[in-house]
Design an enzyme around this catalytic site. Structure first.
Site, mmCIF file in Angstrom:
data_model
loop_
_atom_site.group_PDB
_atom_site.id
_atom_site.type_symbol
_atom_site.label_atom_id
_atom_site.label_comp_id
_atom_site.label_asym_id
_atom_site.label_seq_id
_atom_site.Cartn_x
_atom_site.Cartn_y
_atom_site.Cartn_z
ATOM 1 N N PRO A 7 -27.138 -48.815 34.691
ATOM 2 C CG PRO A 7 -25.161 -48.234 35.748
ATOM 3 C CD PRO A 7 -25.720 -48.582 34.410
ATOM 4 C CG ASN A 8 -28.239 -46.914 40.062
ATOM 5 O OD1 ASN A 8 -28.491 -47.752 40.915
ATOM 6 N ND2 ASN A 8 -27.028 -46.409 39.893
ATOM 7 N NE ARG A 58 -30.923 -42.861 39.749
ATOM 8 C CZ ARG A 58 -30.185 -42.847 38.663
ATOM 9 N NH1 ARG A 58 -30.654 -43.292 37.516
ATOM 10 N NH2 ARG A 58 -28.952 -42.397 38.708
ATOM 11 C CE1 TYR A 68 -31.152 -39.036 35.953
ATOM 12 C CE2 TYR A 68 -31.277 -39.500 38.308
ATOM 13 C CZ TYR A 68 -30.538 -39.230 37.182
ATOM 14 O OH TYR A 68 -29.174 -39.142 37.260
ATOM 15 C CG ASN A 109 -29.602 -43.452 29.964
ATOM 16 O OD1 ASN A 109 -28.470 -43.208 30.375
ATOM 17 N ND2 ASN A 109 -30.677 -42.887 30.472
ATOM 18 C CB ALA A 147 -23.287 -44.192 36.778
ATOM 19 C CD GLU A 181 -23.943 -40.333 25.246
ATOM 20 O OE1 GLU A 181 -23.229 -40.081 24.245
ATOM 21 O OE2 GLU A 181 -23.670 -39.940 26.390
ATOM 22 C CG HIS A 212 -27.452 -39.025 29.008
ATOM 23 N ND1 HIS A 212 -26.968 -40.036 29.790
ATOM 24 C CD2 HIS A 212 -26.571 -38.858 27.998
ATOM 25 C CE1 HIS A 212 -25.826 -40.458 29.283
ATOM 26 N NE2 HIS A 212 -25.563 -39.767 28.187
ATOM 27 N NE ARG A 262 -27.834 -34.388 37.052
ATOM 28 C CZ ARG A 262 -28.048 -35.687 37.292
ATOM 29 N NH1 ARG A 262 -28.327 -36.522 36.278
ATOM 30 N NH2 ARG A 262 -27.991 -36.155 38.516
HETATM 31 C C1 DQA Z 1 -28.382 -40.411 33.234
HETATM 32 C C2 DQA Z 1 -27.362 -39.338 33.664
HETATM 33 C C3 DQA Z 1 -26.183 -39.987 34.373
HETATM 34 O O1 DQA Z 1 -25.243 -38.997 34.751
HETATM 35 C C4 DQA Z 1 -26.648 -40.719 35.610
HETATM 36 O O2 DQA Z 1 -25.560 -41.398 36.214
HETATM 37 C C5 DQA Z 1 -27.768 -41.650 35.353
HETATM 38 C C6 DQA Z 1 -28.811 -41.277 34.388
HETATM 39 C C7 DQA Z 1 -29.651 -39.778 32.629
HETATM 40 O O3 DQA Z 1 -30.406 -40.501 32.004
HETATM 41 O O4 DQA Z 1 -29.893 -38.577 32.820
HETATM 42 O O5 DQA Z 1 -27.914 -42.669 36.019
HETATM 43 O O6 DQA Z 1 -27.797 -41.199 32.231
#
Ligand code: DQA
Length: 166
Positions: free
Chosen positions: A10-11, A18, A23, A74, A77, A98, A100, A107
């Site tokens: 998501p997002n 964003r 990011y 990825n 959240a 995985e 990120h 963080r």
């Molecule tokens: C994320 C890190 C997560 O904590 C966050 O909720 C994201 C992006 C990253 O790629 O750094 O949406 O997965």
């Protein structure tokens, strides 16, 4: 040909607009184009998808059981909340990396815990969009590595290395 499923949670569709300081400014379609380009170079087929819905991600992971040899994800959240995504990855039992973009260990405290880390081959965190490319290279290497066959125990006893040690 190897087939790898690449999932963005998501997002991540909002990348490029964003929280740029965290990011970066690279949009998701540019990241995906780089993934596809590297996959071509490695002669790997990638299927790249993004969803804002946990259940949809779970369904896609389940579907990877047929026809895919590995997963790059990825979970965004959902990394920090989703037992369902962890269970789906454990159920399909495909080598998974995985990714990120940000370093989740530097963080907020709640981001330090990954529900999926325990069922993945490894985690790449904090290297921005390059993390996906490293994951693809890593997974490709893992899937194509020649694994030594176990020798029967009698052969091992007479191997030159053993003989020299005596
Ligand atoms: C994320 C890190 C997560 O904590 C966050 O909720 C994201 C992006 C990253 O790629 O750094 O949406 O997965």
């Amino acid at each position: 040909m190897l087939r790898i499923l690449v999932l963005h949670g998501p997002n991540l569709n909002l990348l490029g607009t964003r929280e740029l300081g965290i990011y970066g400014s690279v949009p998701l379609d540019a990241i995906d184009a780089d993934i596809v380009k590297l996959a071509d170079e490695l002669s790997v087929e990638v299927d790249v998808r993004q969803s804002n819905h946990e259940g949809e991600l779970v369904t896609w992971i389940q579907e990877a059981r047929s026809g895919y040899q590995g997963v790059i994800i990825n979970p965004a959240a959902y990394t920090h909340t989703s037992v369902a995504i962890r269970d789906a990855l454990a159920a399909v039992n495909l080598p998974t990396i995985e990714v990120h973009l940000s370093n989740i260990h530097q963080r907020e405290d709640f981001r330090r815990q990954s529900y999926v880390a325990g069922v993945t081959l490894g985690q790449i965190s904090g290297l921005g969009s390059a993390g996906y490319l490293l994951a693809l290279r890593g997974l490709h290497g893992h899937l194509t590595a020649r694994r030594p066959k176990k020798e029967p125990s009698s052969k091992m006893a007479t191997s030159p290395r053993r003989a020299r040690r005596r």
